[in-house]
Design a protein around this motif. Structure first.
Motif, PDB file in Angstrom:
ATOM      1  N   ARG A  35      -4.257  -1.851   1.485  1.00 41.93           N
ATOM      2  CA  ARG A  35      -2.925  -2.205   1.980  1.00 41.93           C
ATOM      3  C   ARG A  35      -2.356  -1.143   2.923  1.00 41.93           C
TER       4      ARG A  35
ATOM      5  N   ARG B 156       0.886  -7.581  -1.887  1.00 39.29           N
ATOM      6  CA  ARG B 156       1.192  -7.357  -0.483  1.00 39.29           C
ATOM      7  C   ARG B 156       2.635  -6.911  -0.271  1.00 39.29           C
TER       8      ARG B 156
ATOM      9  N   ASP C  28      -4.828  -9.180  -4.388  1.00 42.56           N
ATOM     10  CA  ASP C  28      -3.414  -9.527  -4.549  1.00 42.56           C
ATOM     11  C   ASP C  28      -2.936  -9.248  -5.962  1.00 42.56           C
TER      12      ASP C  28
ATOM     13  N   VAL D  47       3.908  -2.085  -0.980  1.00 43.41           N
ATOM     14  CA  VAL D  47       2.833  -1.134  -0.753  1.00 43.41           C
ATOM     15  C   VAL D  47       3.235   0.208  -1.361  1.00 43.41           C
TER      16      VAL D  47
END
Length: 777
Positions: free
Chosen positions: A735, A711, A706, A714
């Motif tokens: 991701r 998240r 993270d 991307v």
């Protein structure tokens, strides 16, 4: 003449114990293959014949010679013999005898960490076990010179003669330090066979000469008591000359002949043939049959005498060449393809009758109050060891330097950090021992060596101490803390493994650091794996690395080592770009050594000077600590450069290429493309985090993902490494982002760093081009 000419040992109980060891070793393999259900249909395997050739050697060693603190490395294929002996001594529960090569049971080869009984060394890769005893001895000598640890124990290796084909053996035998280790004993099971064939000609004579040339004390046990008595009969010396000159293949063929053919072939066609023919006519079939197999490696009295003879030569290592018959007393004895042969159930039952065992109750112990039971009980008591105390080494501090400024290489930083450690944490530094295969000065250990000295088994004069041009002070003394080896990377990692096991062997922790030219990590890969598998914890430093070592050319440029490190179990691989990152990593790695649940480390360093200000190390204590934790998690966001809305890319760099990654990010920002710059310190740890996030492993912390790849946004990724690009190809899957991975996938050449980076497409222009292609897609 009858078999009455034999001269049996006085201790008949010992011979009956030997019979039981042979039976148990054979039965352990038999049960695994013929009795236990096999649901997969894959052959379980085991080595009944290789075990049979070792029963005399191991029975005599354990029951007549060993002391509790002695350490023994057992040849891989004799693992069933070791377990049989441990069972008779009370060190192994009977329930395990049915679980050879079963899940959670006895391992296929001796394993110090995975077997339930007492195993001193993990073996399995031929040659590695033999050298382990050498490096164990050296480690014991070293730690005894620095800490209150007894150095009286013996370090013994049992190996097959075919293992002497391994270069690892000769690299160890030839090293000058090894020639001073008087508590090392190798016992060679000279059964004249390898896996596929009889070893051609008379190879043993050449091997014996090689050991003598290296200064070892050599003993040869070729013939047993029966044959030696026959040699004293008329024609006996002719027979001895005939056997001495006989090629291995012919001798092995004699083992397979019935008495009538043996009488015909044994005399041969030389001048002594008539005398030999007359001699064998006077021997009955049983005696003749026994005489051909009567070798020194099965003579308990000769073996025990040889072990004691080694103890009488305390100034150098010893080797005993014990001639044996592979598969002795089994139906396939001496057959060239008997290596993996399994006896049938009928043969198993016949063997039980011959050895006084019960196939219906194969694990039956000797009757109470019998001489054999008394011998086993007494031996078990004699060899009982005290538990090794668990003591943790002092903790290395989080930092030891006054900061890192200007242009500096990570390789230079390593040497400086060792000196800083000595000033800031002397209790930790005194446990650090460095090792290198003749590359100490070229891997920047010179300052450390000048400070702590070179370890030697005795004081040696430095003839260059008064030379004003001598920058490196090579002072050899028992208190020194650098161990020099010859140019042999296998020796380096073997020694590191044993230095890194002292915490579990002696209760005193060493912190071993070995430096090696990074391209030669592959040369040391097998012993590196076995050192970790056997419980060694240490730091291996590969430096200099990659095509960044541009002028040296392709022979010294490493390509695959980043992915090798990522795939190495029991070891964390690091490749810091900046000196501050290396400081935090090194101190953290030292704190992971010498403890249960600890692990080794591999540091890939560079000779490229990098501007340390570009690391942007935070100034406040809180932010600095956050950066340190990020470094030790595997990576951090170095900087985020702005661009136009909707046009963004993440540039990921590892190690020496970070200046190109930063320059590319600045170029892209100028083109209106936002560029995050991620500095990976350990692709290994980030890979583990990714697998943990997917539920595939519990060996990783997903939180680092993270931080590096949020998240919510991307972005396409361009990943760059001075190594093979597939090391980072998986980053796109974190991701589901598009990715271009830049790296080196061909042999390098000499040149300037800029020329080579451009040639392989890891320069800033190539990074920008890759990013533009992704953003425009």
């Amino acid at each position: 003449m009858t078999a009455m000419i034999t001269s049996p040992l006085d201790n008949a109980a010992l011979l009956r114990v030997e019979d039981r060891v042979l039976w148990l070793a054979t039965a352990i393999v038999h049960h695994a293959n013929r009795v236990r259900p096999n649901h997969s249909g894959v052959k379980v395997g085991g080595h009944q014949t290789s075990s049979a050739s070792m029963t005399s050697i191991m029975t005599s060693l354990w029951f007549t010679h060993l002391e509790a603190e002695d350490l023994v490395s057992v040849k891989p294929h004799a693992a069933p013999v070791l377990h049989a002996i441990n069972y008779l001594l009370g060190y192994l529960d009977a329930g395990y005898l049915t679980e050879l090569r079963a899940y959670g049971g006895l391992q296929s080869y001796p394993s110090r960490r995975k077997d339930p009984d007492r195993v001193d060394f993990s073996t399995g890769s031929v040659g590695i076990g033999a050298t382990a005893a050498v490096w164990s001895s050296l480690s014991n000598r070293y730690i005894g010179d620095h800490f209150p640890v007894s150095t009286g124990r013996r370090h013994i290796a049992l190996l097959g003669d075919a293992e002497l084909d391994e270069g690892a053996c000769w690299e160890a035998v030839a090293d000058p330090l090894v020639g001073r280790l008087g508590n090392v004993l190798w016992v060679v099971d000279l059964n004249r066979q390898s896996l596929d064939r009889v070893i051609p000609d008379i190879e043993a004579d050449r091997r014996i000469a090689m050991f003598r040339g290296a200064g070892w004390h050599v003993q040869v046990l070729k013939y047993g008591t029966l044959l030696q008595e026959i040699f004293r009969l008329p024609g006996g010396q002719d027979l001895r000359r005939r056997l001495d000159a006989m090629a291995n293949e012919e001798y092995q063929r004699l083992l397979r002949l019935p008495p009538e053919q043996l009488r015909e072939r044994l005399p041969g066609g030389g001048p002594g043939a008539p005398a030999i023919a007359g001699l064998v006519r006077g021997l009955d079939d049983e005696t003749l049959h026994a005489a051909v197999r009567n070798l020194g490696g099965h003579d308990m009295r000769a073996l025990t005498s040889a072990y004691r003879g080694a103890d009488l030569v305390p100034d150098r290592p010893s080797v005993v060449f014990a001639y044996t018959v592979k598969g002795r007393r089994l139906p396939g004895q001496g057959h060239p393809q008997n290596h993996s042969a399994l006896i049938t159930t009928a043969q198993y039952e016949q063997l039980a009758r011959e050895l006084g065992a019960d196939p219906g109750d194969p694990w039956r112990r000797f009757p109470e109050n019998s001489p054999e039971a008394a011998l086993c009980e007494a031996t078990g008591r004699r060899l009982t060891r005290a538990e090794t105390p668990e003591t943790l080494p002092p903790q290395a501090p989080a930092e030891v330097s006054n900061g890192h400024r200007g242009l500096r290489t990570t390789q230079q930083t390593l040497g400086r950090l060792l000196l800083d450690l000595g000033r800031s944490a002397p209790d930790v530094a005194r446990r650090v021992v460095t090792v290198s295969p003749d590359v100490a000065s070229s891997t920047n250990l010179g300052g450390w060596i000048n400070k702590v000295g070179v370890w030697s088994t005795g004081d040696r004069r430095n003839w260059f101490s008064d030379d004003p041009d001598a920058v490196l002070r090579w002072d050899e003394k028992p208190s020194g803390r650098h161990i020099p080896l010859g140019i042999a990377e296998v020796n380096l990692v073997g020694l590191l493994g044993e230095l890194g096991a002292t915490w579990s062997r002696y209760g005193e922790t060493l912190l071993p650091i070995g430096t090696i030219y990074d391209p030669f990590v592959a040369r040391a890969l097998e012993p590196w794996s076995f050192a970790i598998y056997g419980g060694g914890q240490f730091i291996l430093v590969g430096t200099p690395s990659g095509v960044t070592l541009a002028p040296e050319g392709g022979a010294h440029q490493s390509i695959t080592t980043p992915s090798i490190g990522l795939e190495q179990p029991g070891c964390v691989t690091w490749e810091p770009a900046f000196s501050q990152d290396l400081e935090w990593i090194l101190l953290h790695a030292l704190n992971r050594i010498g403890r249960r649940g600890g692990e080794s480390a591999y540091l890939r360093l560079s000779t490229r000077p990098v501007d340390q200000s570009s690391a942007l190390v935070p100034g406040t204590p809180e932010a600095r600590e956050a950066r340190r934790k990020a470094v030790l998690s595997g990576g951090y966001l170095l900087r985020a450069l702005p661009g136009a809305e909707g046009r963004a890319v993440t540039l990921v760099g590892v190690g020496a290429v970070m200046p190109e990654v930063i320059a590319a990010a600045e170029d892209l920002s100028g083109r209106g493309i936002a560029a995050d710059v991620v500095c990976l310190t350990s692709p290994d740890l980030v890979y583990r985090a990714w697998r943990a996030a997917r539920g595939l492993s519990d060996d990783g912390d997903p939180r680092v993902l993270d931080e590096l790849f949020p998240r919510g946004a991307v972005r396409p990724i361009v990943a760059v490494i001075d190594g093979h690009p597939h090391t980072l190809d998986w980053l796109g899957a974190v991701r589901g982002a598009p990715i271009s991975t830049l790296g080196v996938d061909d042999f390098g050449q000499s040149g300037d760093v800029r020329d080579l980076y451009r040639h392989f497409g890891i320069d800033s222009n190539s990074i920008v081009s890759a990013a533009l292609n992704l953003v425009q897609c």
